[in-house]
Design a protein around this motif. Structure first.
Motif, mmCIF file in Angstrom:
data_model
loop_
_atom_site.group_PDB
_atom_site.id
_atom_site.type_symbol
_atom_site.label_atom_id
_atom_site.label_comp_id
_atom_site.label_asym_id
_atom_site.label_seq_id
_atom_site.Cartn_x
_atom_site.Cartn_y
_atom_site.Cartn_z
ATOM 1 N N PRO A 111 6.164 5.072 5.077
ATOM 2 C CA PRO A 111 7.407 4.289 5.136
ATOM 3 C C PRO A 111 7.433 3.062 4.236
ATOM 4 O O PRO A 111 8.463 2.729 3.652
ATOM 5 N N LYS A 112 6.301 2.356 4.131
ATOM 6 C CA LYS A 112 6.283 1.132 3.327
ATOM 7 C C LYS A 112 5.007 1.100 2.488
ATOM 8 O O LYS A 112 3.900 1.280 3.020
ATOM 9 N N VAL A 113 5.174 0.861 1.185
ATOM 10 C CA VAL A 113 4.039 0.850 0.248
ATOM 11 C C VAL A 113 4.078 -0.457 -0.539
ATOM 12 O O VAL A 113 5.079 -0.766 -1.199
ATOM 13 N N ILE A 114 2.977 -1.212 -0.477
ATOM 14 C CA ILE A 114 2.923 -2.533 -1.104
ATOM 15 C C ILE A 114 1.614 -2.670 -1.883
ATOM 16 O O ILE A 114 0.562 -2.199 -1.451
ATOM 17 N N GLY A 115 1.691 -3.304 -3.038
ATOM 18 C CA GLY A 115 0.502 -3.528 -3.852
ATOM 19 C C GLY A 115 0.347 -4.996 -4.217
ATOM 20 O O GLY A 115 1.334 -5.710 -4.371
#
Length: 380
Positions: free
Chosen positions: A109-113
């Motif tokens: 659902p949520k992808v952060i780098g």
């Protein structure tokens, strides 16, 4: 209970730099999974002691084999499909690229780098960049072009990095995806402020891997010049050799320098804070593409003035003339001049050191930093 995947590389880095973040997530009743590729039993136990579950995977940080990297990505994807995290949060170049791709393929659902400095591929040396690094930079940018468009957030530590990476290379990303966090921060209670003992001779300390881009050669050259004029001044270096790095200081050269008596070299130490407290001024003439150097934050928290370079990351720690000095990269003459300033004006050590401490309280408190990070991540 919601689940978070933290994808890094070395277990020691994940523990040292994410310790307080993991604890805070656990306190918020999140289930935390830490994915690591370089580890030993001791570091795994330390991470688990924070309340995180540990998953190991294979990744060659410096490798250039795309098939090996794809295999790593598929390994991460299998973990994501098994545990179904609500958020995948990756740090450092390869984990960010392949961890984020794996999360996208697994429909997280949520992808952060988070990019904690642009690193060696974006570091310009005095005599230019070698061919291998140019190739690595090209492929990194190409992969960021693939990954950035689907990241919900791209977090940087300083304002220069998104300009030099995203704007200059015209990399597409979601609207409002880019955020500047600032320094990762410290548990300030672990770095107690301590005035420098003004009855002692002035001393300088350098803390970093012994690499050209960290400014070790400029520090050594300046030390020779200053010590020839002020023999009682002490210079200390703390940091490990990196013999695999083509820009690293060799053990043979280091042994020759130590034999001259110009520097003290205790090598790798576990009591860094004590060494900082025993020194008057912290020096980091780095031209490496830092995020925001942790060693500088530590020195400032203890209450030491800083001499560092006016380059991305480093410049975010010093208010020139207030808590130290910013010098041009590679400029030995100015570095020597600023060192001599403290020797000739020793009262400025504690005056500027107190300003460093105030900045550390305002900007480096990990609890304040984590609150901001939670807002960026959308964690309640």
């Amino acid at each position: 209970m919601k689940k978070i995947f933290l994808i890094g590389s070395t277990a020691s880095n994940l523990y040292l730099f994410r310790k307080d973040f993991i604890i805070s997530c656990v306190e918020k009743n999140y289930v935390v999974y830490s994915l690591i590729s370089e580890y030993n039993d001791e570091w795994i136990k330390k991470i688990e002691s924070l309340g995180s579950k540990v998953l190991v995977y294979n990744l060659s940080r410096a490798g250039l084999n795309p098939l090996s990297d794809i295999k790593s990505m598929m390994e991460i994807k299998s973990y994501i499909e098994k545990y179904q995290p609500d958020l995948v949060f990756s740090f450092f170049t390869k984990p960010l690229i392949y961890g984020s791709l794996a999360a996208k393929l697994a429909k997280t659902p949520k992808v952060i780098g988070m990019i904690e400095g642009l690193g060696s591929p974006f570091t310009t040396h005095r005599h230019g960049q070698n061919f291998k690094m140019k190739i690595v930079r090209f492929f990194q940018i190409s992969l960021y072009r693939v990954v950035f468009p689907f990241l919900d957030k791209i977090i940087f530590l300083n304002k220069d990095d998104p300009i030099d990476l995203i704007e200059k290379n015209k990399i597409y990303h979601k609207p409002n995806a880019v955020d500047i966090l600032g320094p990762i921060g410290l548990s300030l209670e672990d770095y107690p402020y301590k005035r420098w003992d003004e009855t002692q001779d002035i001393s300088f300390i350098f803390i970093a891997r012994l690499l050209a881009e960290k400014g070790v050669y400029e520090y050594l050259e300046s030390a020779k010049i200053v010590k020839s004029k002020y023999p009682n001044v002490k210079f200390k270096i703390i940091g490990g050799l990196d013999t695999e790095n083509p820009y690293g200081l060799s053990k043979e050269k280091l042994d020759v320098i130590i034999a001259t008596g110009v520097i003290e070299y205790p090598g790798f130490v576990s009591n860094v804070i004590e060494h900082i407290a025993q020194s008057a001024v912290f020096v980091l003439p780095s031209y490496y593409r830092e995020g925001v150097p942790r060693s500088t934050q530590e020195a400032m928290a203890v209450g030491r003035p800083v001499i560092t370079t006016n380059v991305p990351g480093c410049r975010d720690t010093v208010v020139d003339g207030a808590n130290g000095f910013l010098v041009p990269k590679w400029d030995i003459d100015v570095l020597v001049e600023k060192m001599c300033f403290f020797i000739e004006n020793p009262e400025q050590v504690n005056i500027m050191g107190l300003e460093s401490y105030k900045i550390a309280i305002e900007k480096f408190d990990v609890h304040t930093v984590n609150k901001k990070l939670f807002r960026i991540l959308g964690i309640d």
